[in-house]
Design an enzyme around this catalytic site. Sequence first.
Site, PDB file in Angstrom:
ATOM      1  N   GLY A 280       0.797  -1.225   0.000  1.00  0.00           N
ATOM      2  CA  GLY A 280       0.000   0.000   0.000  1.00  0.00           C
ATOM      3  C   GLY A 280       0.826   1.269   0.000  1.00  0.00           C
ATOM      4  O   GLY A 280       2.056   1.255  -0.109  1.00  0.00           O
TER       5      GLY A 280
ATOM      6  N   ASN B 213     -11.092  -1.113   8.599  1.00  0.00           N
ATOM      7  CA  ASN B 213      -9.741  -1.369   9.092  1.00  0.00           C
ATOM      8  C   ASN B 213      -9.716  -2.227  10.351  1.00  0.00           C
ATOM      9  O   ASN B 213      -8.767  -2.971  10.586  1.00  0.00           O
ATOM     10  CB  ASN B 213      -9.002  -0.057   9.324  1.00  0.00           C
ATOM     11  CG  ASN B 213      -8.604   0.590   8.001  1.00  0.00           C
ATOM     12  OD1 ASN B 213      -8.795   0.020   6.939  1.00  0.00           O
ATOM     13  ND2 ASN B 213      -8.069   1.789   8.066  1.00  0.00           N
TER      14      ASN B 213
ATOM     15  N   ASP C 268       2.679  12.413  14.683  1.00  0.00           N
ATOM     16  CA  ASP C 268       2.275  13.634  15.398  1.00  0.00           C
ATOM     17  C   ASP C 268       3.500  14.334  15.992  1.00  0.00           C
ATOM     18  O   ASP C 268       3.597  15.556  15.998  1.00  0.00           O
ATOM     19  CB  ASP C 268       1.271  13.285  16.509  1.00  0.00           C
ATOM     20  CG  ASP C 268       0.097  12.479  15.975  1.00  0.00           C
ATOM     21  OD1 ASP C 268      -0.347  12.772  14.856  1.00  0.00           O
ATOM     22  OD2 ASP C 268      -0.349  11.540  16.663  1.00  0.00           O
TER      23      ASP C 268
ATOM     24  N   HIS D 288      -4.266   9.549  18.574  1.00  0.00           N
ATOM     25  CA  HIS D 288      -3.719   9.788  17.229  1.00  0.00           C
ATOM     26  C   HIS D 288      -4.821  10.175  16.248  1.00  0.00           C
ATOM     27  O   HIS D 288      -4.935   9.625  15.171  1.00  0.00           O
ATOM     28  CB  HIS D 288      -2.976   8.532  16.751  1.00  0.00           C
ATOM     29  CG  HIS D 288      -2.355   8.669  15.380  1.00  0.00           C
ATOM     30  ND1 HIS D 288      -1.433   9.657  15.077  1.00  0.00           N
ATOM     31  CD2 HIS D 288      -2.526   7.950  14.248  1.00  0.00           C
ATOM     32  CE1 HIS D 288      -1.079   9.532  13.793  1.00  0.00           C
ATOM     33  NE2 HIS D 288      -1.721   8.507  13.279  1.00  0.00           N
TER      34      HIS D 288
END
Length: 333
Positions: free
Chosen positions: A11, A95, A151, A179
């Site tokens: 991916g 997911n 982050d 997150h």
Amino acid sequence: MVKAVVLGASGGIGQPLSLLCKASPLIDELALYDVVNTPGVAADLSHISSIAKISGYLPKDDGMKHALTGADICIIPAGIPRKPGMTRDDLFKINAGIVQGLIKGIAEFCPNSFILVISNPVNSTVPIAAETLKQAGVFNPKKLFGVTTLDVVRAETFVQDITGERDPSKTVIPVIGGHSGETIVPLFSQAKPTVEIPQDKYDDLVHRVQFGGDEVVKAKDGAGSATLSMAYAGFRFAERLLKASKGESGIVEPTFVYLPGIDGGDAIAKETGCDYFSVPVELGQSGAEKATNPLGNVTEKEKQLIEAAIKGLKGNIEKGVEFVKNPPPPAQK
């Protein structure tokens, strides 16, 4: 000998992440796994003159078993990317199932490996991983990490405009919470070396760290999300964990972990009311060795940000736990 596995290697995050792993002197063997194109990605990377021996697997012919057997570290970027107008929460249903399936494979074939979850939404996919490992009787909280390093990387990068530091990674900024969006809390007051943020720039800077992903989705105009920066951040965390596991001391990284299972984590869990939270964690040979509590030394503004983060996180965590304990019915075809 270190064997690393990238699950979701074909991916947008998986390919650059696999490239970084292939180039790393810390990795001796690299196995790639995905539902499409993995042998091609592995063949391409196999031409790079670096240490790691590489192999690529598809689900057929026990591919997952071959990829995972003997793994020391599993990095999971698998899942579908965010599209414009889509929140990380929208990604959840798809997911969650993908991550759960991969974690079941890890539980069966390499239960002692370090597990790094990148797949969004991390606030929910890490609890899914933990509950799945618990069901299999192989949960080790010290070895399960939600990767929130992007982050941290964004906070370092965006504050450069203020510090003028040539190398933004030299400024250490703890980013805590979760997150996604408002659950991300950059603690600029605890930056080392000290950073003075002008008052008129503070809110915009925090917002940019929290919603930096939207900036990329918009700039890519529907053609993708933050894949390259996420691959870099995922590799940076993996690299530091591997160095710590080989005996290097003093490595501390913010990461989203199951607090009650880590030394020093209980106090943070009680204070926040969250069993999962991203805090600076000292990494070592066993994985997450000690959680540092950053909550006692925050500004009023940061306190407000933390309160908002906790509110959002509790629901995200519960959603992940619930997904495993009460699985949704299979979709009608």
